[in-house]
Design an enzyme around this catalytic site. Structure first.
Site, PDB file in Angstrom:
ATOM      1  CG  ASP A  33      -2.111   0.950   1.031  1.00 15.93           C
ATOM      2  OD1 ASP A  33      -3.210   0.446   0.756  1.00 15.93           O
ATOM      3  OD2 ASP A  33      -1.938   2.168   1.143  1.00 15.93           O
ATOM      4  CE  LYS A  46     -19.466   5.929  -7.711  1.00 17.71           C
ATOM      5  NZ  LYS A  46     -19.909   4.777  -6.908  1.00 17.71           N
ATOM      6  NE  ARG A  85     -20.949  14.269  -4.838  1.00 16.32           N
ATOM      7  CZ  ARG A  85     -20.392  13.325  -4.078  1.00 16.32           C
ATOM      8  NH1 ARG A  85     -19.538  13.669  -3.131  1.00 16.32           N
ATOM      9  NH2 ARG A  85     -20.690  12.059  -4.265  1.00 16.32           N
TER      10      ARG A  85
END
Length: 599
Positions: free
Chosen positions: A303, A400, A530
């Site tokens: 990470d 998405k 948005r």
């Protein structure tokens, strides 16, 4: 060896069995045993005790704990008494005792089971009264009698709680009782029942996602009643989850537990080396937890966040001290670093969870960052995995990416296409993508935002009254990713069953009620959509179809169209510069992802 406590209980059982032996003779001869049969009973009583002892030991009745006796223990006792009766009958018949009344051989086990069962029931009743008496906080159970049964059993083992009533969604159950706890009304009567019983807490036994849970939440928040529920099956395994806990959002949304191919996953992970990128994030860290459960030989965690990887290291070392965990801070945009890490450990499976996922941030000022991390980062991780001999590579994608209206979604769709193009070039590794929607409680998601707004006293900001999203819990998402990784063939895109979409405004209302407040105390305001945001998320593009898999919650998306030129995509993103203009970037992105339609 039996303990002194177990030996004393076995001795009591044998004494009761012997009493049943004499009672059987007494009943056989109408309450007066003739002298000659009294002598007969005395001579054969030793065989009765020996036979009963053998039956109880064979059925392991001697190991029972009487304080927690239940139906399984009574069935075990019945088996032991029956075996003892068989052994006794065999001994008596083989000895050919003259004029022995065979009806005694039938009466004795019945009376023995009655006496021994009564002793156990009395012991448990006394123990429960002595342990709990009238103490404990009063609590009202919400649910039908079938649902309340498990909750009442759980409460009987708790010294903290005492059930004082039940409210059932079934009006016909009013007035009935279960384990000496009466149904005092319907769910609508919850505030009145709690007030009459002097209870300020309710335990919801109805299943997750049920109407009763939502109804109880509305009534409880208005009446200032605390709501509890029982831990989920996975929580019972945790040491801290030993009783009722506060009700949470996922308990109200409700999803059926994921059925995993445990044997297949154990074979895939057990003793193997597995790598996870984005391991410090919400999904990545949960993947690491799930993989650790399957006995992975070595877990390589990568990470870019130093704090995220540190937290994961501390947690896994505490919960899985026997597992070999390797923890790296590294950026997936740096191919050489990834290649060096993966080639040093040579993982069999790589899960790629590293990504930028915040839609508004990636929509303005940071478009190139979304391409470099989500597209090039995916390609780098996939190429490094293949170069180092990984058998499987699993990309965590998103809903998405379907008919995307924003840069983030389009970048994830392009990452899927790049992975499919790479799959055609690299047959040694199985490249699989997995799409799912929003995850409850993940970093940057709407739930933590709403929680913070509620803590500040509001308002809770929702972009549009009709906006809906699909939701699942973090453990469910991680488990389905693992399952898809096991099942998938190279180039496939898996779509997770996300259930029914949830209105964001309803989500906000539930969170407000869970906090013990009402919409009057914490108002909801609408701020407008948005940039790049749409009302409805889809899991499949318009030109896609799906085909089923052996797993009920996984389907395979069938996509068409040409795949991108991998090298050309890499060159364009690399040459775009540090601060490219948004308009040409979007035009190029639309050429790579034809279904992308900016808003």
């Amino acid at each position: 060896m039996l303990s002194r406590y177990a030996l004393s209980l076995l001795a009591l059982d044998l004494a009761l069995g012997l009493a049943a032996w004499w009672a059987a003779f007494w009943l056989r001869f109408n309450f007066e045993i003739p002298d000659e049969f009294e002598r007969l009973a005395l001579d054969a009583s030793g065989w009765c005790v020996l036979g009963l002892a053998a039956g109880l030991v064979v059925r392991r009745v001697d190991r029972q704990v009487w304080t927690y006796i239940g139906l399984p223990e009574f069935r075990q006792l019945a088996g032991g008494v029956f075996l003892g009766a068989v052994f006794t009958a065999v001994a008596v018949l083989m000895l050919r005792i003259p004029e022995f009344p065979r009806s005694v051989l039938l009466l004795q086990p019945l009376l023995a089971f009655l006496l021994m069962g009564t002793a156990r029931a009395s012991w448990r009743t006394w123990a429960e009264r002595g342990a709990h008496g009238q103490g404990g906080t009063p609590v009202v159970v919400v649910g039908s009698l079938d649902e309340a049964a498990g909750a009442l059993r759980a409460l009987r083992g708790s010294q903290r709680w005492r059930a004082v009533g039940i409210v059932s969604p079934l009006a016909a159950e009013r007035g009935r009782s279960l384990q000496q706890v009466r149904v005092l009304g319907t769910v609508d009567d919850l505030p009145q029942v709690c007030e009459a019983a002097d209870a300020r807490t309710a335990l919801v036994a109805s299943p997750p996602g049920s109407d009763e849970r939502r109804q109880a939440l509305l009534l409880a928040s208005e009446a200032h009643i605390s709501l509890l529920t029982l831990p989920r099956p996975d929580e019972w395994l945790k040491a801290e989850s030993t009783g009722p806990r506060k009700i949470e959002l996922e308990d109200l949304l409700g999803r059926a537990p994921v059925a995993l191919d445990v044997a297949g996953l154990a074979e895939l992970f057990s003793g193997q080396v597995v790598a996870v990128t984005g391991a410090g994030g919400s999904i990545g860290s949960e993947l690491c937890r799930q993989i650790a459960r399957f006995g992975v030989g070595k877990l390589v965690c990568i990470d870019v966040s130093e704090y995220g990887i540190y937290q994961l290291e501390q947690e896994l070392r505490r919960s899985h001290p026997q597992m070999q965990g390797i923890y790296y801070t590294a950026n997936v945009r740096e191919y050489e670093r990834l290649h060096a890490i993966l080639c040093q450990h040579r993982p069999a499976v790589v899960f790629h969870a590293a990504a930028y996922k915040h839609v508004p941030l990636m929509e303005e000022c940071n478009e190139i960052e979304a391409l470099r991390t989500n597209v090039l980062g995916t390609l780098h991780a996939a190429r490094a995995a293949s170069a180092c001999g990984a058998k499987r590579f699993v990309l965590i994608s998103t809903d998405k990416a379907v008919n995307p209206t924003n840069v983030m979604g389009a970048s994830k769709r392009l990452a899927e296409l790049m992975l499919q193009a790479l799959a055609a070039r690299e047959p040694r590794t199985q490249f699989v993508s997995v799409r799912f929607g929003n995850v409850l409680g993940s970093s940057g998601s709407v739930v933590p935002l709403f929680t913070q707004q509620i803590e500040r006293g509001g308002p809770v900001t929702v972009t549009h009254p009709e906006i809906v999203r699909y939701f699942m819990t973090i453990p469910e998402a991680a488990q389905l990713v693992l399952q898809a990784g096991l099942m998938g063939r190279s180039g496939q895109i898996f779509v997770l069953d996300m259930g029914e979409p949830v209105k964001i405004v309803e989500l906000a209302r539930m969170l407000i009620r869970l906090s013990g407040k009402t919409e009057q105390e914490v108002p909801i305001t609408f701020t407008g959509l948005r940039p790049g945001e749409k009302l409805y998320e889809e899991l499949l593009a318009d030109d896609e179809t799906t085909e089923p898999t052996p797993h009920a919650k996984l389907r395979i998306a069938k996509t068409g169209g040409a795949l991108p030129d991998v090298d050309a995509v890499v060159r364009w993103i690399s040459d775009a510069g540090a601060l490219p203009q948004g308009t040409p970037l979007r035009e190029w992105l639309r050429a790579q992802v034809p279904e992308y339609g900016p808003r």
